[in-house]
Enzyme design. Sequence first.
Site, PDB file in Angstrom:
ATOM      1  N   SER A   1       0.844  -1.203   0.000  1.00  0.00           N
ATOM      2  CA  SER A   1       0.000   0.000   0.000  1.00  0.00           C
ATOM      3  C   SER A   1       0.873   1.243   0.000  1.00  0.00           C
ATOM      4  CB  SER A   1      -0.854  -0.027   1.260  1.00  0.00           C
ATOM      5  OG  SER A   1      -1.424   1.238   1.486  1.00  0.00           O
TER       6      SER A   1
ATOM      7  N   TYR B   1      -2.101  -1.241  10.851  1.00  0.00           N
ATOM      8  CA  TYR B   1      -2.302  -1.711   9.474  1.00  0.00           C
ATOM      9  C   TYR B   1      -1.065  -1.375   8.633  1.00  0.00           C
ATOM     10  CZ  TYR B   1      -3.756  -1.641   4.600  1.00  0.00           C
ATOM     11  OH  TYR B   1      -3.796  -1.821   3.240  1.00  0.00           O
TER      12      TYR B   1
ATOM     13  N   LYS C   1       2.028  -3.806   6.740  1.00  0.00           N
ATOM     14  CA  LYS C   1       2.501  -3.787   5.343  1.00  0.00           C
ATOM     15  C   LYS C   1       4.016  -3.562   5.289  1.00  0.00           C
ATOM     16  CE  LYS C   1      -1.515  -4.352   3.307  1.00  0.00           C
ATOM     17  NZ  LYS C   1      -1.845  -5.675   2.747  1.00  0.00           N
TER      18      LYS C   1
HETATM   19  P1  NAD Z   1     -11.044  -6.879   0.820  1.00  0.00           P
HETATM   20  O1  NAD Z   1     -11.272  -6.889   2.295  1.00  0.00           O
HETATM   21  O2  NAD Z   1     -12.186  -6.577  -0.076  1.00  0.00           O
HETATM   22  O3  NAD Z   1     -10.421  -8.273   0.362  1.00  0.00           O
HETATM   23  C1  NAD Z   1      -9.587  -9.057   1.193  1.00  0.00           C
HETATM   24  C2  NAD Z   1     -10.108 -10.496   1.150  1.00  0.00           C
HETATM   25  O4  NAD Z   1      -9.264 -11.305   1.967  1.00  0.00           O
HETATM   26  C3  NAD Z   1     -11.530 -10.617   1.703  1.00  0.00           C
HETATM   27  O5  NAD Z   1     -12.314 -11.368   0.795  1.00  0.00           O
HETATM   28  C4  NAD Z   1     -11.344 -11.358   3.026  1.00  0.00           C
HETATM   29  O6  NAD Z   1     -12.446 -12.167   3.334  1.00  0.00           O
HETATM   30  C5  NAD Z   1     -10.070 -12.150   2.771  1.00  0.00           C
HETATM   31  N1  NAD Z   1      -9.278 -12.489   3.962  1.00  0.00           N
HETATM   32  C6  NAD Z   1      -8.834 -11.628   4.920  1.00  0.00           C
HETATM   33  N2  NAD Z   1      -8.127 -12.306   5.840  1.00  0.00           N
HETATM   34  C7  NAD Z   1      -8.102 -13.606   5.441  1.00  0.00           C
HETATM   35  C8  NAD Z   1      -7.520 -14.793   5.968  1.00  0.00           C
HETATM   36  N3  NAD Z   1      -6.835 -14.774   7.119  1.00  0.00           N
HETATM   37  N4  NAD Z   1      -7.694 -15.949   5.310  1.00  0.00           N
HETATM   38  C9  NAD Z   1      -8.394 -15.980   4.146  1.00  0.00           C
HETATM   39  N5  NAD Z   1      -8.979 -14.906   3.604  1.00  0.00           N
HETATM   40  C10 NAD Z   1      -8.826 -13.733   4.243  1.00  0.00           C
HETATM   41  O7  NAD Z   1      -9.830  -5.888   0.545  1.00  0.00           O
HETATM   42  P2  NAD Z   1      -9.282  -5.291  -0.819  1.00  0.00           P
HETATM   43  O8  NAD Z   1      -9.645  -3.860  -0.886  1.00  0.00           O
HETATM   44  O9  NAD Z   1      -9.627  -6.187  -1.946  1.00  0.00           O
HETATM   45  O10 NAD Z   1      -7.719  -5.351  -0.512  1.00  0.00           O
HETATM   46  C11 NAD Z   1      -6.926  -6.458  -0.890  1.00  0.00           C
HETATM   47  C12 NAD Z   1      -5.519  -6.233  -0.373  1.00  0.00           C
HETATM   48  O11 NAD Z   1      -5.026  -5.000  -0.870  1.00  0.00           O
HETATM   49  C13 NAD Z   1      -5.409  -6.157   1.146  1.00  0.00           C
HETATM   50  O12 NAD Z   1      -4.226  -6.824   1.540  1.00  0.00           O
HETATM   51  C14 NAD Z   1      -5.308  -4.671   1.422  1.00  0.00           C
HETATM   52  O13 NAD Z   1      -4.600  -4.395   2.601  1.00  0.00           O
HETATM   53  C15 NAD Z   1      -4.539  -4.196   0.198  1.00  0.00           C
HETATM   54  N6  NAD Z   1      -4.780  -2.769  -0.108  1.00  0.00           N
HETATM   55  C16 NAD Z   1      -6.061  -2.325  -0.307  1.00  0.00           C
HETATM   56  C17 NAD Z   1      -6.288  -0.955  -0.556  1.00  0.00           C
HETATM   57  C18 NAD Z   1      -7.682  -0.435  -0.745  1.00  0.00           C
HETATM   58  O14 NAD Z   1      -7.874   0.784  -0.647  1.00  0.00           O
HETATM   59  N7  NAD Z   1      -8.694  -1.255  -1.018  1.00  0.00           N
HETATM   60  C19 NAD Z   1      -5.208  -0.063  -0.627  1.00  0.00           C
HETATM   61  C20 NAD Z   1      -3.923  -0.563  -0.455  1.00  0.00           C
HETATM   62  C21 NAD Z   1      -3.723  -1.928  -0.201  1.00  0.00           C
HETATM   63  N1  UFG Z   2     -12.401  11.557   3.183  1.00  0.00           N
HETATM   64  C1  UFG Z   2     -13.399  12.447   3.525  1.00  0.00           C
HETATM   65  N2  UFG Z   2     -14.559  11.944   4.037  1.00  0.00           N
HETATM   66  C2  UFG Z   2     -14.774  10.604   4.232  1.00  0.00           C
HETATM   67  C3  UFG Z   2     -13.734   9.698   3.874  1.00  0.00           C
HETATM   68  C4  UFG Z   2     -12.557  10.212   3.364  1.00  0.00           C
HETATM   69  O1  UFG Z   2     -13.245  13.660   3.365  1.00  0.00           O
HETATM   70  O2  UFG Z   2     -15.849  10.220   4.722  1.00  0.00           O
HETATM   71  C5  UFG Z   2     -11.141  12.081   2.597  1.00  0.00           C
HETATM   72  C6  UFG Z   2      -9.897  11.753   3.396  1.00  0.00           C
HETATM   73  O3  UFG Z   2      -9.686  12.728   4.395  1.00  0.00           O
HETATM   74  C7  UFG Z   2      -8.834  11.740   2.310  1.00  0.00           C
HETATM   75  C8  UFG Z   2      -9.571  11.222   1.075  1.00  0.00           C
HETATM   76  O4  UFG Z   2     -10.958  11.439   1.345  1.00  0.00           O
HETATM   77  O5  UFG Z   2      -8.402  13.050   2.035  1.00  0.00           O
HETATM   78  C9  UFG Z   2      -9.360   9.734   0.823  1.00  0.00           C
HETATM   79  O6  UFG Z   2      -9.647   8.997   2.008  1.00  0.00           O
HETATM   80  P1  UFG Z   2      -9.820   7.411   1.995  1.00  0.00           P
HETATM   81  O7  UFG Z   2     -10.185   7.002   3.384  1.00  0.00           O
HETATM   82  O8  UFG Z   2     -10.727   7.002   0.899  1.00  0.00           O
HETATM   83  O9  UFG Z   2      -8.372   6.883   1.586  1.00  0.00           O
HETATM   84  P2  UFG Z   2      -6.954   7.111   2.298  1.00  0.00           P
HETATM   85  O10 UFG Z   2      -6.072   7.781   1.294  1.00  0.00           O
HETATM   86  O11 UFG Z   2      -7.077   7.744   3.606  1.00  0.00           O
HETATM   87  O12 UFG Z   2      -6.477   5.617   2.563  1.00  0.00           O
HETATM   88  C10 UFG Z   2      -6.563   4.594   1.568  1.00  0.00           C
HETATM   89  C11 UFG Z   2      -6.778   3.241   2.248  1.00  0.00           C
HETATM   90  C12 UFG Z   2      -5.568   2.858   3.041  1.00  0.00           C
HETATM   91  C13 UFG Z   2      -4.371   2.874   2.161  1.00  0.00           C
HETATM   92  C14 UFG Z   2      -4.226   4.232   1.480  1.00  0.00           C
HETATM   93  C15 UFG Z   2      -3.120   4.130   0.474  1.00  0.00           C
HETATM   94  O13 UFG Z   2      -7.896   3.300   3.127  1.00  0.00           O
HETATM   95  O14 UFG Z   2      -5.718   1.539   3.520  1.00  0.00           O
HETATM   96  O15 UFG Z   2      -5.416   4.563   0.788  1.00  0.00           O
HETATM   97  O16 UFG Z   2      -2.882   5.348  -0.100  1.00  0.00           O
HETATM   98  F1  UFG Z   2      -3.275   2.644   2.901  1.00  0.00           F
END
Ligand code: NAD
Ligand code: UFG
Length: 334
Positions: A124, A148, A152
Site C-alpha cells: 500500500s 495496518y 505492510k
Molecule cells: P477486501 O477486504 O475486499 O479483500 C480481502 C479479502 O481477503 C476478503 O475477501 C477477506 O475475506 C479475505 N481475507 C482476509 N483475511 C483472510 C484470511 N486470514 N484468510 C483468508 N482470507 C482472508 O480488501 P481489498 O480492498 O480487496 O484489498 C486487498 C488487499 O489490498 C489487502 O491486503 C489490502 O490491505 C490491500 N490494499 C487495499 C487498498 C484499498 O484501498 N482497497 C489499498 C492498499 C492496499
Molecule cells: N475523506 C473524507 N470523508 C470521508 C472519507 C474520506 O473527506 O468520509 C477524505 C480523506 O480525508 C482523504 C480522502 O478522502 O483526504 C481519501 O480517504 P480514503 O479514506 O478514501 O483513503 P486514504 O487515502 O485515507 O487511505 C486509503 C486506504 C488505506 C491505504 C491508502 C493508500 O484506506 O488503507 O489509501 O494510499 F493505505
Amino acid sequence: MKILVTGGAGFIGSHTCVELLGKGHDLVVMDNFCNSKPEVLDSIKSIAGRDFAFYKTDLRDFRGLSAIFREQKIDAVIHFAGLKAVGESVQKPLAYYDNNIGGTLMLCQVMEEFGCRRMVFSSSATVYGMDNPVPFREEYPTSATNPYGYSKVAIERILSDLSVSDPRWSVSLLRYFNPIGAHPSGLIGEDPSGIPNNLLPYVAQVAAGRLKELSVYGDDYDTPDGTGVRDYIHVVDLALGHLAALDYIMDHNGVQAVNLGTGKGTSVLDIVHAFERACGRPIPCRTAPRRPGDIAVCYADTQKARELFGWEAARDIDQMCADGWNFARRHYGA
Ligand code: NAD
Ligand code: UFG
C-alpha cells in the site's frame, strides 16, 4: 499457468480473478469470507464465462493451505488476503498483526515447502508514511502511523529478507494508491460492511440515499481547494497491473517494490463533483475537522511500473465514478 489468489472474493481480488481468467490462466481461489461474500464467486464466473477451483480456508490454517498446494500445482501466488481498516487496526492491533503478518508467514512457509517461490503481494502507499515528498518514489524510506501500515511495512521486509536469503524467490511488492470504481458489468465492486471508512463507498451510499451527507475531512490543507488530494486508480486498471507484475516475476528473480497509481492527484471536492456528474444527483457535503493520521497530498511516481512492467493506468476519474455508481445503483437498488 495456475495461479493461487488469496483473498480472491474481495474487492481487488475479484476484479483480478476476472482479468486472469480472461487471459486464459487457471485459477485457484482461497478466502475465509471474513470481509466478502460467497456470491462474489458466482459473479466472477458469470463475467469471465469460466470456472475455477475454490477453497474456503484461513491463511493461518497450515493444513488447509497445505491441502491446496498438495492438490493443485500452483505456479505463482497473488496474495490479497488481509485486514485493511486503518481505524480498526488501532483498536485491534493483535488481530491485524496476527492475520496480516501471521497469515503471510504461514503462506511463505507452505510455498517454500512445496517449492512455489513466486508471489505478487498487495502492499500500500501507506508505507510512504507522513514525511516523504510527492510524487512518492519506490526508493523512499518506508514508515507507518498505525498497525495496518506497520503490517505492510513488516511484510515488505519479510518478503525482501526471504528473497535475499534464497535467490530462487521472485516477489513483486505492489504499492496500491487509492483503488475505486467497479467492473463495468456492475456485478462486482466495493461493498464494505457497516459505515464505509473510505471516500468513494461513502459518496456512493450518499448518492444512493443510504447515508445523509458526506463529511469532508478538512478544507484547510495546502492544496488547490483545501481538501485532501489522492491518486485514485480504477480497480480494473489495478487488476491489469497484477497481470503485468505476474509476467514480470515469471522472468525475473529477486524483489521489487512498484507503485500502482495514475500519477495524478484528485481532491475530495473533485471526486464529489465527478460523482455528481456520474449519478446526476447532488451529494450533500459538510466540512468536518481533519481526520487524524491523514496526509494532505498523496500520489505516485509511475515511472518504475512503466519501465519494469510496461503497464500504466488508462481509465480517468469520470470512468471510475461512472462504473462505481453503476455498481452501487444495482447493488443498493437506488
Ligand atoms: P477486501 O477486504 O475486499 O479483500 C480481502 C479479502 O481477503 C476478503 O475477501 C477477506 O475475506 C479475505 N481475507 C482476509 N483475511 C483472510 C484470511 N486470514 N484468510 C483468508 N482470507 C482472508 O480488501 P481489498 O480492498 O480487496 O484489498 C486487498 C488487499 O489490498 C489487502 O491486503 C489490502 O490491505 C490491500 N490494499 C487495499 C487498498 C484499498 O484501498 N482497497 C489499498 C492498499 C492496499
Ligand atoms: N475523506 C473524507 N470523508 C470521508 C472519507 C474520506 O473527506 O468520509 C477524505 C480523506 O480525508 C482523504 C480522502 O478522502 O483526504 C481519501 O480517504 P480514503 O479514506 O478514501 O483513503 P486514504 O487515502 O485515507 O487511505 C486509503 C486506504 C488505506 C491505504 C491508502 C493508500 O484506506 O488503507 O489509501 O494510499 F493505505
